[in-house]
Motif scaffolding. Structure first.
Motif, PDB file in Angstrom:
ATOM      1  N   HIS A 134       3.472  18.372  -1.531  1.00  0.00           N
ATOM      2  CA  HIS A 134       4.430  17.549  -0.802  1.00  0.00           C
ATOM      3  C   HIS A 134       5.596  18.427  -0.315  1.00  0.00           C
ATOM      4  N   VAL A 135       6.212  18.022   0.818  1.00  0.00           N
ATOM      5  CA  VAL A 135       7.335  18.755   1.408  1.00  0.00           C
ATOM      6  C   VAL A 135       8.619  18.037   1.029  1.00  0.00           C
ATOM      7  N   PHE A 136       9.554  18.815   0.507  1.00  0.00           N
ATOM      8  CA  PHE A 136      10.847  18.279   0.095  1.00  0.00           C
ATOM      9  C   PHE A 136      11.954  18.957   0.903  1.00  0.00           C
ATOM     10  N   GLU A 137      12.958  18.222   1.238  1.00  0.00           N
ATOM     11  CA  GLU A 137      14.073  18.760   1.994  1.00  0.00           C
ATOM     12  C   GLU A 137      15.048  19.449   1.045  1.00  0.00           C
ATOM     13  N   VAL A 138      15.452  20.660   1.455  1.00  0.00           N
ATOM     14  CA  VAL A 138      16.400  21.407   0.647  1.00  0.00           C
ATOM     15  C   VAL A 138      17.730  20.652   0.612  1.00  0.00           C
ATOM     16  N   SER A 162       0.838  -1.202   0.000  1.00  0.00           N
ATOM     17  CA  SER A 162       0.000   0.000   0.000  1.00  0.00           C
ATOM     18  C   SER A 162       0.882   1.265   0.000  1.00  0.00           C
ATOM     19  N   ASN A 163       0.193   2.386  -0.246  1.00  0.00           N
ATOM     20  CA  ASN A 163       0.840   3.716  -0.253  1.00  0.00           C
ATOM     21  C   ASN A 163       0.450   4.416   1.052  1.00  0.00           C
ATOM     22  N   VAL A 164       1.428   4.591   1.923  1.00  0.00           N
ATOM     23  CA  VAL A 164       1.189   5.231   3.223  1.00  0.00           C
ATOM     24  C   VAL A 164       2.095   6.459   3.316  1.00  0.00           C
ATOM     25  N   SER A 165       1.444   7.662   3.249  1.00  0.00           N
ATOM     26  CA  SER A 165       2.187   8.928   3.353  1.00  0.00           C
ATOM     27  C   SER A 165       3.334   8.994   2.359  1.00  0.00           C
ATOM     28  N   VAL A 202       7.756  17.403   9.405  1.00  0.00           N
ATOM     29  CA  VAL A 202       7.506  16.309   8.468  1.00  0.00           C
ATOM     30  C   VAL A 202       8.797  15.743   7.896  1.00  0.00           C
ATOM     31  N   LEU A 203       9.888  16.478   8.035  1.00  0.00           N
ATOM     32  CA  LEU A 203      11.148  16.002   7.470  1.00  0.00           C
ATOM     33  C   LEU A 203      12.048  15.325   8.501  1.00  0.00           C
ATOM     34  N   GLY A 204      11.730  15.481   9.819  1.00  0.00           N
ATOM     35  CA  GLY A 204      12.591  14.836  10.809  1.00  0.00           C
ATOM     36  C   GLY A 204      12.308  15.307  12.216  1.00  0.00           C
ATOM     37  N   THR A 205      13.139  14.816  13.172  1.00  0.00           N
ATOM     38  CA  THR A 205      12.977  15.091  14.601  1.00  0.00           C
ATOM     39  C   THR A 205      14.353  15.280  15.225  1.00  0.00           C
ATOM     40  N   ILE A 206      14.437  16.283  16.174  1.00  0.00           N
ATOM     41  CA  ILE A 206      15.663  16.452  16.946  1.00  0.00           C
ATOM     42  C   ILE A 206      15.299  16.559  18.421  1.00  0.00           C
ATOM     43  N   GLU A 207      16.291  16.363  19.288  1.00  0.00           N
ATOM     44  CA  GLU A 207      16.099  16.420  20.747  1.00  0.00           C
ATOM     45  C   GLU A 207      17.167  17.330  21.353  1.00  0.00           C
ATOM     46  N   LEU A 208      16.716  18.300  22.190  1.00  0.00           N
ATOM     47  CA  LEU A 208      17.601  19.255  22.860  1.00  0.00           C
ATOM     48  C   LEU A 208      17.535  19.026  24.361  1.00  0.00           C
ATOM     49  N   PRO A 218       7.192   9.523  -7.368  1.00  0.00           N
ATOM     50  CA  PRO A 218       5.859   9.467  -6.778  1.00  0.00           C
ATOM     51  C   PRO A 218       5.183   8.149  -7.154  1.00  0.00           C
ATOM     52  N   LEU A 219       4.534   7.554  -6.147  1.00  0.00           N
ATOM     53  CA  LEU A 219       3.952   6.229  -6.358  1.00  0.00           C
ATOM     54  C   LEU A 219       2.841   6.243  -7.396  1.00  0.00           C
TER      55      LEU A 219
END
Length: 866
Positions: free
Chosen positions: A135-139, A37-40, A279-285, A93-94
Motif C-alpha cells: 500500500h502507498v502512504f503519504e509522507v 464492500s471494500n473498494v481500493s 495514487v495519493l492525489g491530483t494537481i492541475e498546472l 486496514p479493513l
C-alpha cells in the motif's frame, strides 16, 4: 391516460391515510438494497431511497461507522435521486477488524430506523498475515499496520524495518495486533517492510511512502507552428507508482517532464493545461501564452564548405521549416580549432549563409550554427551538426628572435613556430648578418629545421644587424631582425639580486624606462647545467610579468635578465637569480672535508660548493662539535667561507658541517676527529720527517748501486797509461811499486808530444780525459795538453825510505789539432823551467839490506801515445 391518473390518485390516498411517519416521529423512508464492500482499501456503501420518500423535501441520511463495534465516525449527507453511494477510508486496514455502517433517513425531526451492514475482518489462518500489502502512504501521515496471527500463537515483535520513526503496538483482539507509525520524515520517499514475529514464525508486508504530485513551472512553446511542446519541473515520484500526465486532455503517459501535442498555433493567447495524477492525489498546472512569440527553432541543416581560401571561407545552411525563411533571425556561428573557439553573430531575414574571415592558413576548423528570432526573443535553437574544413597554406609568420652571449660567441636563437604559425611544413631558416656600416656586404647561412639557433663570431668593436626568416612550401616569412651592439660583449655585469618563485613561477616587476620604445624582454636560463634559454616580450605599457613554463624545475637556480627594447639595440636593465621552489640540499654536500689542529684551535675546511649542488639559497654555514660533554656550535654568514675554526680541548669529537638555508640546516656532512697534545704532534712530525729522509736515502743507495758502473765511469773514469820514451824506463814503460809511501827516482828528461787521440771510452766526455802531473820541487802545470812522457834510461831503480822522490801524477787533456802549436810552445817553456829548477838527490852510499826496501813487482802504466 385514465390509468395514470388513477395510480397517482391512489398514491395520494395512501399517503393521506398512512402518511410518512407516525405519531411517535418515525419516518418510514428506510434505505433499500444496501451493500457494503471494500473498494481500493476504502469502505464503500451503496443504497437506494424508498419510492415513498422521493417526494419528501430536505431528506438526508445519517451514517455511523463502527470498528469492532466501536463508533469511530459520524456523518450526514444530502442525497438527490433514488440511488446513492458513500465511501470512507478507514484509519485501520479493513482486513484487520470488522467494520459496520449504520444508516437511517432524516427529515426535520423525524428519522427512520437504523439499517446496519457489516464487513467482517480477515479470519486467522495457519500463517501470519500482515495488512495492508503493497500500500502507498503519504509522507507526514499516521499509518496503522495490523498483524493477524494463527490461533494459539503469541505476538513476539512487530516493527517497521529500516525506518526509525515513533511507533507503538496495540492489541485489537485475541489474534490481531496493530502497529501505529508516524511518517514524519520530510525526505522519506521509498519503501520499507513491516515485520511481524511470533515465537515460531514471522512474516511481513511492503509499505510504500510518497507524496502527492508536486510538479510545477509549466512552460509551453512551439517549434514548427503545427504543434505545442510543454515542459515542467517534475515533482517527487512514488516508488513503483509513477505520476500520469494529461496535456490538453490528451494523455502524455509517464513522462520525464515534457509533452507534445499536435495543434495549430495562431497569434493569440490561450491556456495550456497539464494534469498530474498519482495514487495519493491530483494537481492541475496552467500556462497562458501566445506561442508565436515562443519559437524554439530546429537546427539548421549545414552543407559542406566549398569556397575555402587561406584566411577566409564561406559557410552555408538551409531550413527544414519553411516558416523560418520569413522570420527576422539572429544566428550564432561557433568556429573551433585545436586550441581556440570563436563565436560570430549575424542577423538577417531567413539567414542562410555567412563569410568567415581572419582564419589561420593550413588549419582545420569545425563550424556549428544555431539561430533564434530577433523580435520577441525566446531562446536559441538547437546547434547544427558540425561541419569541418581545411584552409589553404600560406607563408610562415615572423619569427620571435633573441640573442645570448656565450663566451666569445653571440648566440642567435629563435622560437620554433607552432602549427598555427608555420602555415605549412617548415623547410629551413635563413640567417643574414651584416656590419651596420657596410650593409652592402653581408653573410648568409641556412639552418635546417628543426635547429633554431646559430653561434656567430662577431667583432666586438662593430655593430651588427641580424635578420632571420623561415621558409615553407609557400615562401619565406617576413624577416625578423635584431641589432647586436658593438659593446654587447663588454657589457659590465650588473648586481645580481635574489628572487623567490611563487606558485611554480616567477613574478617580476621593474621600474619603467623612458627608452623602452618597443617594450621589455625577459629571458631566463639555468645558472649551471642545461643552458636552455627562454624569453618573453612585454609591451611598453607593462612593468610586471609572471613567468610560467613547463620547463621550470624545482631546486634549480635560474638567472633572469630584464632588457630594455629600444629602436637601436637591447639594453640590460636588471639581473636576478632565484628558484621556482627551493629544495632541501641532500647530505654530504661538503666535499673533501678536512681538519687542521693548531696549538689551541681546530680548523675545519672544505672545497668550494658548486652551484649545481645548491638546490636552495645558502645563507651561511654552521659547525657542530660534539663530544661527551655536549655540543659546541659555530656559524658564519660569510657566503664565501670555506672553513670554520673552533677552540677545543684535547679529546675525540664528531664534527658536523651544514649549510644554513630558508628550509633549515641542509647538506649535513660529518667527520670524526681525535685531538692530541701539541708535543705529540711535534714528535709525530719529527718521526715522519726522519722516516721520509731514511726512505729517500735508501732509494738513492739502491739507484746508485744498480747504476754504479755508469756513475763511476762518469765521476771517476779510468786513466789511460802514459807513453814513455828513451832509456829511462824499459820499453814497457813500467815503474815498480814500493811498499813504502815514497820512492827515489832519477829523472833526466821530459818530452811532450801532441798525438791525435781516439776516444773509445763509453763514459768520457767529448773533449777527452784530463790528467794532472806533479813533479817534486816544481810548479804544477798551468795548461793541460795531450803529451808523451819520455823517461831517461836508468840502470836501476832504488826504493828508499830516506831519499824519496815523490811519484808524479799526470793529468792530460786531449785537445784538437788547432791548439797544438800554442800548446807546444808553452810546454817547451815549461820543460826548460823544470830542468833548471830540478835538483837531483844524492844516492846514499853503503846501503845495507836492512836499510833498503824491496820493490813490489807492480808497475804504473803511463799513458802511451795512440
Amino acid at each position: 391516460m385514465t390509468r395514470l391518473l388513477r395510480r397517482i390518485l391512489l398514491v395520494f390516498v395512501v399517503f393521506a391515510k398512512h402518511g410518512t411517519g407516525d405519531k411517535h416521529g418515525t419516518l418510514h423512508c428506510e434505505p433499500q438494497n444496501m451493500q457494503l464492500s471494500n473498494v481500493s482499501e476504502e469502505l464503500q456503501i451503496t443504497w437506494e431511497s424508498h419510492p415513498s420518500c422521493l417526494c419528501v423535501k430536505n431528506l438526508t441520511y445519517e451514517l455511523l461507522v463502527l470498528v469492532e463495534h466501536k463508533q469511530v465516525h459520524h456523518e450526514e449527507v444530502e442525497v438527490v435521486g433514488s440511488s446513492h453511494r458513500w465511501s470512507w477510508r478507514s484509519f485501520l486496514p479493513l482486513e484487520c477488524a470488522s467494520h459496520s455502517v449504520k444508516i437511517r433517513s432524516r427529515c426535520k425531526n423525524q428519522t427512520s430506523l437504523w439499517t446496519t451492514e457489516t464487513l467482517p475482518a480477515q479470519e486467522p489462518s495457519a500463517e501470519i498475515q500482515v495488512f495492508p500489502q503493497d500500500h502507498v502512504f503519504e509522507v507526514g501521515s499516521k499509518v496503522i499496520f495490523c498483524c493477524i496471527i494463527p490461533e494459539g500463537e503469541m505476538l513476539s515483535e512487530m516493527f517497521l524495518d529500516n525506518y526509525d520513526a515513533p511507533s507503538n503496538t496495540s492489541m485489537l483482539n485475541n489474534h490481531t495486533y496493530a502497529l501505529t507509525v508516524d511518517l514524519l520524515s520530510p525526505t522519506l520517499n521509498s519503501d520499507a517492510n513491516v515485520i511481524c514475529k511470533t515465537h515460531t514464525d514471522q512474516n511481513g508486508a511492503c509499505a510504500i511512502f510518497g507524496y502527492r504530485p508536486s510538479d510545477s513551472n509549466l512552460t509551453c512553446e512551439t517549434r514548427d507552428f503545427m504543434s505545442v511542446e510543454c515542459f515542467w519541473k517534475v515533482g517527487d515520484q512514488i516508488f513503483n507508482n509513477p505520476t500520469n500526465y494529461w496535456l490538453l486532455e490528451q494523455s502524455c503517459g509517464q513522462t520525464n517532464g515534457t509533452c507534445s501535442q499536435k495543434v495549430e498555433v495562431d497569434s493569440s493567447e490561450r491556456n495550456w493545461t497539464l494534469i498530474a495524477h498519482n495514487v495519493l492525489g491530483t494537481i492541475e498546472l496552467t500556462d497562458e501564452a501566445d506561442l508565436t512569440k515562443r519559437v524554439y527553432m530546429y537546427a539548421p541543416q549545414t552543407v559542406p564548405v566549398s569556397l575555402v581560401y587561406a584566411r577566409n571561407a564561406s559557410l552555408r545552411w538551409f531550413w527544414t521549416v519553411q516558416q523560418y525563411n520569413l522570420l527576422n533571425l539572429t544566428c550564432q556561428i561557433n568556429i573551433a580549432d585545436r586550441k581556440n573557439k570563436i563565436q560570430i553573430e549575424k542577423n538577417g531575414i531567413g539567414l542562410t549563409s555567412i563569410v568567415l574571415n581572419d582564419l589561420i592558413p593550413n588549419w582545420t576548423y569545425t563550424a556549428i550554427v544555431r539561430c533564434a528570432t530577433v523580435s520577441d526573443f525566446w531562446k536559441w535553437g538547437d546547434w547544427s551538426q558540425p561541419t569541418s574544413f581545411d584552409t589553404k597554406g600560406d607563408i610562415p609568420d615572423a619569427l620571435d628572435v633573441w640573442m645570448h652571449q656565450e663566451g666569445n660567441q653571440t648566440l642567435i636563437i629563435w622560437k620554433l613556430l607552432e602549427d598555427h604559425q608555420s602555415h605549412g611544413h617548415i623547410i629551413d631558416y635563413e640567417v643574414i648578418w651584416t656590419d651596420s656600416e657596410e650593409k652592402e656586404q653581408f653573410n648568409k647561412r641556412s639552418i635546417v629545421h628543426p635547429s633554431h639557433s646559430i653561434a656567430l663570431n662577431l667583432r666586438s668593436f662593430k655593430k651588427y644587424i641580424v635578420k632571420v626568416t623561415a621558409r615553407n612550401g609557400h615562401g619565406s616569412s617576413i624577416p625578423s631582425h635584431i641589432i647586436i651592439p658593438s659593446h654587447f660583449q663588454d657589457t659590465p655585469e650588473r648586481n645580481i639580486t635574489q628572487i623567490r618563485g611563487i606558485e611554480g613561477g616567477f613574478n617580476l616587476s621593474w621600474a619603467p624606462s623612458p627608452n623602452a620604445s618597443c617594450g621589455y624582454i625577459l629571458d631566463w636560463c639555468p645558472v649551471s647545467g642545461d643552458h636552455s634559454l627562454d624569453w618573453l616580450k612585454v609591451p611598453p605599457s607593462k612593468t610586471s610579468a609572471t613567468i610560467y613554463s613547463k620547463n621550470l624545475k624545482d631546486g634549480v637556480r635560474y638567472r633572469l635578465s630584464i632588457f630594455i627594447c629600444t629602436v637601436d639595440a637591447p639594453v640590460l636593465l636588471e639581473t636576478r637569480e632565484g628558484y621556482v621552489r627551493e629544495k632541501r640540499i641532500p647530505n654530504d654536500l661538503f666535499k673533501n672535508l678536512r681538519w687542521e689542529q693548531h696549538p689551541s684551535d681546530v680548523k675545519i675546511s672544505w672545497d668550494k660548493i658548486i652551484l649545481k649542488d645548491q638546490s636552495a639559497f645558502i645563507e651561511g654555514y654552521g659547525l657542530n662539535c660534539t663530544d661527551e660533554s655536549g655540543i659546541i656550535r659555530v656559524t658564519t654568514d660569510d657566503l664565501e667561507a670555506s672553513s670554520l675554526t673552533v677552540n677545543l680541548n684535547i679529546g675525540s669529537y664528531a664534527f658536523s658541517v651544514y649549510a644554513l638555508t630558508s628550509l633549515g640546516e641542509c647538506g649535513l656532512t660529518t667527520l670524526d676527529v681525535t685531538l692530541n697534545s701539541h708535543s705529540d704532534n711535534l714528535v709525530s712530525a719529527f718521526l715522519i720527517s726522519l722516516f721520509t729522509a731514511f726512505t729517500l736515502l735508501l732509494v738513492i743507495i739502491v739507484v746508485c748501486y744498480r747504476h754504479w758502473a755508469c756513475i763511476k765511469q762518469r765521476v771517476y773514469p779510468s786513466i789511460a797509461e802514459p807513453v814513455l820514451s828513451g832509456n829511462w824506463l824499459p820499453s814497457q814503460a813500467v815503474a815498480s811499486y814500493c811498499s813504502s809511501e815514497e820512492f827515489t827516482m832519477a829523472v833526466s828528461e821530459l818530452h811532450c808530444e801532441f798525438p791525435s787521440l781516439e776516444n773509445n771510452n763509453t763514459c768520457q766526455n767529448d773533449k777527452g780525459f784530463t790528467y794532472t802531473t806533479t813533479l817534486a820541487q816544481t810548479q804544477p802545470l798551468k795548461k793541460h795538453m795531450p803529451c808523451e812522457v819520455v823517461l831517461p834510461q836508468a840502470s836501476s831503480i832504488i826504493c828508499s825510505k830516506q831519499n824519496v822522490f815523490p811519484n808524479p801524477t799526470y793529468s792530460f787533456i786531449f785537445l784538437g789539432n788547432n791548439e797544438e802549436t800554442e800548446l807546444e810552445t808553452k810546454f817547451q817553456n815549461f820543460e826548460e823551467e823544470v830542468l833548471n829548477n830540478y835538483q837531483p838527490q844524492d844516492f846514499i852510499e853503503n846501503q845495507t839490506d836492512e836499510d833498503s826496501m824491496s820493490c813490489v813487482s807492480a808497475y804504473i802504466v803511463l799513458p802511451q801515445s795512440p
